[in-house]
Design an enzyme around this catalytic site. Structure first.
Site, short mmCIF file in Angstrom:
data_model
loop_
_atom_site.label_atom_id
_atom_site.label_comp_id
_atom_site.label_asym_id
_atom_site.label_seq_id
_atom_site.Cartn_x
_atom_site.Cartn_y
_atom_site.Cartn_z
N GLY A 166 -2.85 0.53 -0.17
CA GLY A 166 -2.88 1.08 0.40
C GLY A 166 -1.08 0.46 -0.04
O GLY A 166 -1.02 -0.33 -0.81
N VAL A 208 1.93 -1.51 1.64
CA VAL A 208 3.07 -2.32 3.06
C VAL A 208 4.03 -2.36 3.34
O VAL A 208 5.20 -1.85 2.27
CB VAL A 208 2.77 -3.48 2.73
CG1 VAL A 208 2.46 -4.36 3.65
CG2 VAL A 208 1.01 -3.49 2.47
N ASP A 252 -10.40 -10.08 -4.15
CA ASP A 252 -9.52 -10.25 -4.46
C ASP A 252 -8.32 -11.25 -4.77
O ASP A 252 -6.93 -10.52 -4.01
CB ASP A 252 -8.84 -8.57 -4.46
CG ASP A 252 -7.87 -7.90 -5.18
OD1 ASP A 252 -7.84 -8.87 -6.43
OD2 ASP A 252 -7.55 -6.72 -5.15
#
Ligand SMILES: *[C@@H]1O[C@H](CO)[C@@H](O)[C@H](O)[C@H]1NC(C)=O
Ligand SMILES: *[C@@H]1O[C@H](CO)[C@@H](O)[C@H](O)[C@H]1NC(C)=O
Ligand SMILES: *[C@@H]1O[C@H](CO)[C@@H](O)[C@H](O)[C@H]1NC(C)=O
Ligand SMILES: *[C@@H]1O[C@H](CO)[C@@H](O)[C@H](O)[C@H]1NC(C)=O
Ligand SMILES: *[C@@H]1O[C@H](CO)[C@@H](O)[C@H](O)[C@H]1NC(C)=O
Ligand SMILES: *[C@@H]1O[C@H](CO)[C@@H](O)[C@H](O)[C@H]1NC(C)=O
Ligand SMILES: *[C@@H]1O[C@H](CO)[C@@H](O)[C@H](O)[C@H]1NC(C)=O
Length: 813
Positions: free
Chosen positions: A532, A534, A640
C-alpha cells in the site's frame, strides 16, 4: 491415601493346584511369618479378608504387586491392586480397583470368597457393593500373579474371573484391551472414582478417546477430523513388556525407552491424556515414555463450559472464564463457568466482544456458508440462545464461514486460528467486560522462553521433550518455545460500529475521518510498496505518524483485527511501533510511529551513513528480526526484508517495518506454504523460487543481502561490474562477487578495500568489517540449514562489538 502397611503375606491357594515355585515361596513365607487368622484350608470352606486386619493383603510372588484395602478418603476404602514400590517414596500407584465408585467403610468391611465360588465385597458387614458373580462346584482360590493380574481359579485351574478383564484406568503389559473393556480415568488426582475420559474401541473398531460427562459426549482423539478406517474387527490392543503397543486398528506406538524395563503401565490420566509410564529404578519414580496428546488444550472438557484453555509458560495450560462469566465451582474447572449477566431474547440489547484466536468446538446450530460478517452476526442475534459466533474469511478461496454457537464448550486459544470468537454480551456493559479481561492479551515477554527447554523441571518433562524430538511430537517443543503469555491490564477499547468490541486492543482504533484529516486528505506520500501507500500525518494528539493504506481490502474484518491486534502488541526497540488502525467499509489503515530519517534505501547512497551507523544498523536489524523469529511469536516471519523496510529514527537507529502483514506464520513450519510470493527480487531466498518450505531462514537470507548492500554500497542486482555475468542468475551477482573477492584473500590482502563502499573510504574497523561480511555471507548460503538464525547473527555481531570495546586495535585510519 496410604494403603495399610504390609506386615505379612497370605495366599488363598489350594495346595493341589499350586505350582512348585509358589509352593516354595509360600513355605518360606510361612516359616518367616507366623500365620495369623488365615490358613490354607479355609479356602475350601469360604474365607474373608478383613479391612481391620492390616495383614490381610495378597502379595504377588515377586513382591511387586499387592492387593488389599486402599484408603481413598476419610474412612473410605476400595479393594485395590497397587505397586508396592512407592513413587518418590510416597504414594503407591494403584493399578486396579474393584469398587472405585462405591468405597466401603473402614469398619467391618470385608472381601469374602464364598463357598459358592462368588467373590464379594461387603460394606460394613452388610451390603454387598461389588461381586464377581462367579460360581463353582469345586473349590476356588484367589491368586495375585506377578503380572498384576488378580485371578479367581477353580481346582481344575480354570479361570473364573480375572481383574485383567475389568480394568479401571490402567493397562498393564500383556493385559488385553478388548471390545468388552475400556479404560476410564479417575475423577481427579486424589479422587479415584470414575471420571469423564474413556479409552475404548468404537463401533467402527477404532481405538478412540471420549470425553463423556452429563452435559457433553465427544470424541477427541485421534483428531476428530482425521478420517480413519479399519477392516479388522477383532478390537484388541495390547502393550508388550518392551513398550510396543499395538491395536487391531493398526494404531501402534513404541515407548521412547523401548527395550527391557522392569515395569510399565499405560494409564488414562484424570486430565484425559493417555500416558505410558516406565519405572525408573534409580529415581524410584515413574517417567512418561509416551503420551497420546501433546497439546493438552486439545483435550475436550478440560475447562468445562464457557471457559477456554490456553498455554502458559512454565506450566501446561490454564483455564479462564470468558468475560462476563464466573467460575461455577471454585475448586473444579470441569464444572466450567456461568454467566454473570442476564440477556433478554431481544437482539437489540446484545453486543459482541471479539476474542482473537479463541475457538470453541462443536455445538453449532449449523454452518452458514459464505455469509458476510453482518449476516453471520444477525443470524446469531435472531436466536435467543446463540451465545457467540465464529466468522472467518479465507482470502485465497474468497470464501467465508460462519458458525453460531448454542453452547460454548471445548474452547481453546491457539495461534493457529484465524479470526476469533465473537462473544454475545449485554451491550450496556461491553466496556466493563473488555476491561475486566486480564488474560486475553498475547504479549511478547522479553524473557527468553527458549531457556525453558534446556532446564526441564523434572524427569517427566525431560522424557516428553526427548520423545517429542524423536517422534515428531514437535508440538510440545512449540508450546514451550512459542507461547509467551502475560496478563496485562487493558487500556480503554473502543466499540466498533458493527457492534462488537475488541478485547485486546491496547492501542487505538481510529476513524477514517480522523486519519483523513490527519493526513490532510492523504496528500503527503512518503512511501509506496506492494502492500500500500504510506502517508505522513499528524494525529489529533500532535504525534507525527506514518499512515499506511492497505491496498488489499478483501481481507475479512475479523481476520484483519486479529492480525492487527497481535502486530500491535509486538514491542521491540528495533521494530516499528504500531499505534493504531482503522477499518471502515473497504478501508484498512495502519498507524505507525513516524521515522525522521526515512528508509535505509533512501540513505544508502548518502554520506550520512558512516561505518559506525552502518554497523549499528546491521546489529539493530538483526536484533529486531531475532525478536520476531525467536523471542516470542516465532510464527511471525517478515518475508520482505529489504532496505525499504528498514526505517531510521533521528539517531539512525534501525526499526524494521512492515512485518506481520503478509501472514502470521503457521506454527508448523514444515507444512507452511505461502500461496502468494511476498518478497522483492534480489532479496528473495532460493526457497521461494524452488517452492521449498518457507522458514525463518528466508528472512536471514534477505538480511544477508541487505548487509552486503550496506557494506559494498552496491545493489543486489546491479552495479557490480567486476565479474562476468555469464551463467549467474542476477540475484546472485553481488553475493558471488563478494565471495570471489574474499576467497582471493589469501593472495590479496586488500580484498576488503576492493569491496567496501568507497564512500566509507578507510574509516572502518577491519576486524569488525571482516566479521560482518563473513556473517552476511553465511546468511546468504543457498542451503537454508547452513544459514545461522537471526539470534545467532545478533550474537556474533554483539560479540564483535564487545571485543572492539575491550581492545581497540582494529581501527584503520
Ligand atoms: C469424588 O468425585 C465424585 C464425583 O464427582 C464425588 O461424588 C465424590 O464425593 C468425590 N469423592 C471425594 C472423596 O471427594
Ligand atoms: C510391535 O508389535 C507389532 C504387533 O505385534 C509388531 O508387528 C511389531 O513388529 C512390533 N515392533 C517391535 C519393534 O517389536
Ligand atoms: C486384526 O488384528 C489382530 C490383532 O492385531 C491380528 O492378530 C489379526 O491378524 C488382524 N486381522 C486381520 C484380518 O488383519
Ligand atoms: C466442587 O467440586 C468438588 C470436587 O469435585 C466437589 O467435591 C464439591 O462438592 C463441588 N462444590 C460444589 C458447590 O458443587
Ligand atoms: C428494543 O426492542 C424493543 C422491542 O422490540 C423495544 O421496545 C425497545 O425500545 C428497544 N430498545 C432499544 C434500546 O432500542
Ligand atoms: C462467496 O461470496 C463472495 C462474495 O459474495 C463471492 O465472490 C464468492 O464467489 C463466494 N464464494 C463461494 C465459494 O461461493
Ligand atoms: C523474566 O521472568 C522472571 C520470572 O518469571 C521475572 O522475575 C523477570 O522479571 C522477567 N524478566 C523480564 C525482563 O521480564
Amino acid at each position: 491415601m496410604q494403603p495399610h502397611p504390609i506386615h505379612s503375606t497370605q495366599h488363598f491357594i489350594p495346595s493341589n493346584t499350586m505350582d512348585l515355585p509358589v509352593l516354595f515361596l509360600l513355605l518360606s513365607l510361612s516359616f518367616s511369618f507366623p500365620l495369623s487368622s488365615l490358613s490354607l484350608d479355609t479356602i475350601h470352606e469360604g474365607t474373608s479378608l478383613s479391612i481391620e486386619k492390616s495383614e490381610d493383603i495378597l502379595i504377588s510372588p515377586d513382591g511387586v504387586f499387592s492387593a488389599g484395602f486402599y484408603s481413598v478418603g476419610d474412612n473410605a476404602y476400595c479393594y485395590a491392586i497397587w505397586f508396592n514400590k512407592p513413587s518418590h517414596g510416597k504414594i503407591q500407584t494403584v493399578i486396579w480397583m474393584a469398587n472405585r465408585d462405591h468405597p466401603v467403610n473402614g469398619r467391618s468391611s470385608k472381601l469374602s470368597l464364598l463357598k459358592t465360588g462368588n467373590l464379594i465385597l461387603s460394606d460394613a458387614g452388610k451390603f454387598t457393593v461389588w461381586a464377581t458373580n462367579t460360581q463353582s462346584l469345586s473349590s476356588v482360590h484367589l491368586y495375585l500373579y506377578n503380572t498384576g493380574n488378580l485371578v479367581l481359579q477353580n481346582m481344575e485351574g480354570l479361570t473364573l474371573w480375572e481383574s485383567f478383564d475389568f480394568p479401571t484406568d490402567t493397562l498393564l503389559p500383556q493385559q488385553l484391551l478388548t471390545r468388552n473393556t475400556r479404560l476410564v480415568s479417575s475423577r481427579s488426582q486424589t479422587n479415584y472414582s470414575s471420571g469423564f475420559y474413556k479409552l475404548f474401541f468404537d463401533n467402527n473398531n477404532l481405538l478412540r478417546l471420549l470425553y463423556d460427562s452429563l452435559e457433553d459426549s465427544s470424541l477427541y482423539w485421534p483428531d476428530p477430523w482425521i478420517v480413519r478406517y479399519t477392516d479388522n474387527n477383532s478390537r484388541i490392543a495390547v502393550l508388550d513388556t518392551f513398550g510396543n503397543f499395538s491395536s487391531s486398528d493398526d494404531f501402534t506406538f513404541m515407548a521412547a525407552d523401548y527395550g527391557p524395563k522392569l515395569h510399565r503401565r499405560l494409564r488414562i490420566d484424570y486430565d484425559g491424556d493417555v500416558r505410558l509410564y516406565s519405572w525408573d529404578e534409580e529415581g524410584q519414580t515413574w517417567l512418561v515414555s509416551w503420551q497420546a496428546i501433546q497439546s493438552p488444550c486439545k483435550i475436550y472438557g478440560i475447562c468445562g463450559a464457557n471457559s477456554f484453555c490456553s498455554y502458559i509458560v512454565g506450566s501446561d495450560r490454564k483455564c479462564s472464564c470468558l468475560p462476563g462469566y464466573k467460575m461455577k465451582n471454585l475448586t473444579d474447572w470441569s464444572d466450567g463457568c456461568e454467566p454473570e449477566f442476564h440477556l433478554s431474547c431481544n437482539g437489540n440489547e446484545s453486543g459482541f466482544l471479539m476474542l482473537p484466536r479463541v475457538q470453541f468446538i462443536g455445538y453449532d446450530y449449523e454452518k452458514w456458508s459464505n455469509s458476510t460478517f453482518d449476516e453471520c452476526k444477525n443470524l446469531c442475534l435472531q436466536r435467543c440462545d446463540c451465545k457467540a459466533f465464529h466468522h472467518t474469511f479465507f482470502r485465497e478461496d474468497r470464501y467465508s464461514s460462519c458458525y453460531a454457537k448454542m453452547r460454548l464448550r471445548n474452547g481453546y486459544r491457539s495461534p493457529d486460528f484465524q479470526g476469533g470468537l465473537y462473544l454475545r454480551l449485554p451491550e450496556s456493559n461491553l466496556f466493563s467486560y473488555a476491561n475486566s479481561v486480564q488474560d486475553f492479551t498475547l504479549v511478547c515477554s522479553s524473557n527468553r522462553t527458549r531457556n525453558k527447554r534446556s532446564q526441564p523441571e523434572n524427569g517427566i518433562v525431560k522424557f516428553m521433550l526427548w520423545f517429542a524430538c524423536g517422534v515428531g511430537g514437535l508440538e510440545i517443543i512449540c508450546i514451550f518455545l512459542i507461547w509467551c503469555l502475560l496478563s496485562r491490564t487493558q487500556q480503554a477499547s473502543s466499540v466498533d460500529k458493527q457492534g462488537y468490541l475488541v478485547a485486546v486492543t491496547g492501542f487505538r482504533r481510529f476513524t477514517y475521518a480522523e486519519l483523513k484529516k490527519a493526513t490532510k486528505d492523504f496528500n503527503e506520500e512518503i512511501g509506496r510498496g506492494a502492500g500500500g501507500i504510506v502517508y505522513k500525518g499528524v494525529l489529533p494528539d500532535n504525534r507525527v505518524a506514518a499512515i499506511k493504506c492497505i491496498n488489499e481490502s478483501n481481507q475479512g474484518e475479523g481476520e484483519f483485527l486479529a492480525e492487527v491486534s497481535i502486530i500491535g502488541r509486538i514491542n521491540h526497540i528495533n521494530l516499528i511501533e504500531m499505534w493504531g488502525y482503522c477499518t471502515e467499509g473497504k478501508h484498512r489503515l495502519l498507524v505507525y510511529e513516524y521515522m525522521e530519517n526515512g528508509t535505509l534505501a533512501q540513505n544508502l547512497s548518502s554520506h550520512a551513513l558512516d561505518w559506525k551507523k552502518r554497523f549499528d544498523i546491521a546489529l539493530g536489524t538483526a536484533k529486531g528480526l531475532a525478536y520476531l523469529h525467536e523471542e516470542c511469536l516465532e510464527w511471525v516471519l517478515h518475508c520482505d526484508v529489504k532496505p525499504h523496510n528498514i526505517l531510521l529514527d533521528s539517531n539512525y537507529q534501525p526499526k524494521v517495518a512492515d512485518f506481520g502483514l503478509s501472514k502470521l506464520q503457521n506454527r508448523n513450519l514444515e507444512k507452511a506454504s505461502f500461496s502468494r510470493i511476498r518478497g522483492t527480487r534480489g532479496y528473495m531466498a532460493p526457497e521461494w523460487v524452488f517452492n521449498l518450505p518457507i522458514t525463518s531462514k528466508v528472512d536471514v537470507y534477505s538480511y544477508g543481502i541487505v548487509v552486503l548492500e550496506m557494506v559494498t554500497g552496491k545493489g543486489p542486482t546491479k552495479g557490480v561490474h567486476a565479474i562476468d555475468s555469464g551463467g549467474e542468475t542476477e540475484p546472485k551477482r553481488l553475493v558471488a562477487w563478494v565471495r570471489e573477492k574474499r576467497n582471493e584473500a589469501a593472495a590479496m590482502t586488500s580484498w576488503l578495500e576492493e569491496i567496501v563502499d568507497p564512500i566509507l573510504e578507510s574509516s572502518y574497523e577491519k576486524g569488525k568489517m571482516e566479521t560482518l561480511i563473513t556473517v552476511a555471507l553465511q546468511c546468504v548460503e543457498e542451503e537454508k540449514d547452513a544459514r545461522p538464525s537471526m539470534g545467532q547473527v545478533a550474537e556474533m555481531l554483539l560479540r564483535q562489538e564487545d571485543d572492539s570495546h575491550s581492545d581497540d586495535h582494529g581501527i584503520n585510519l
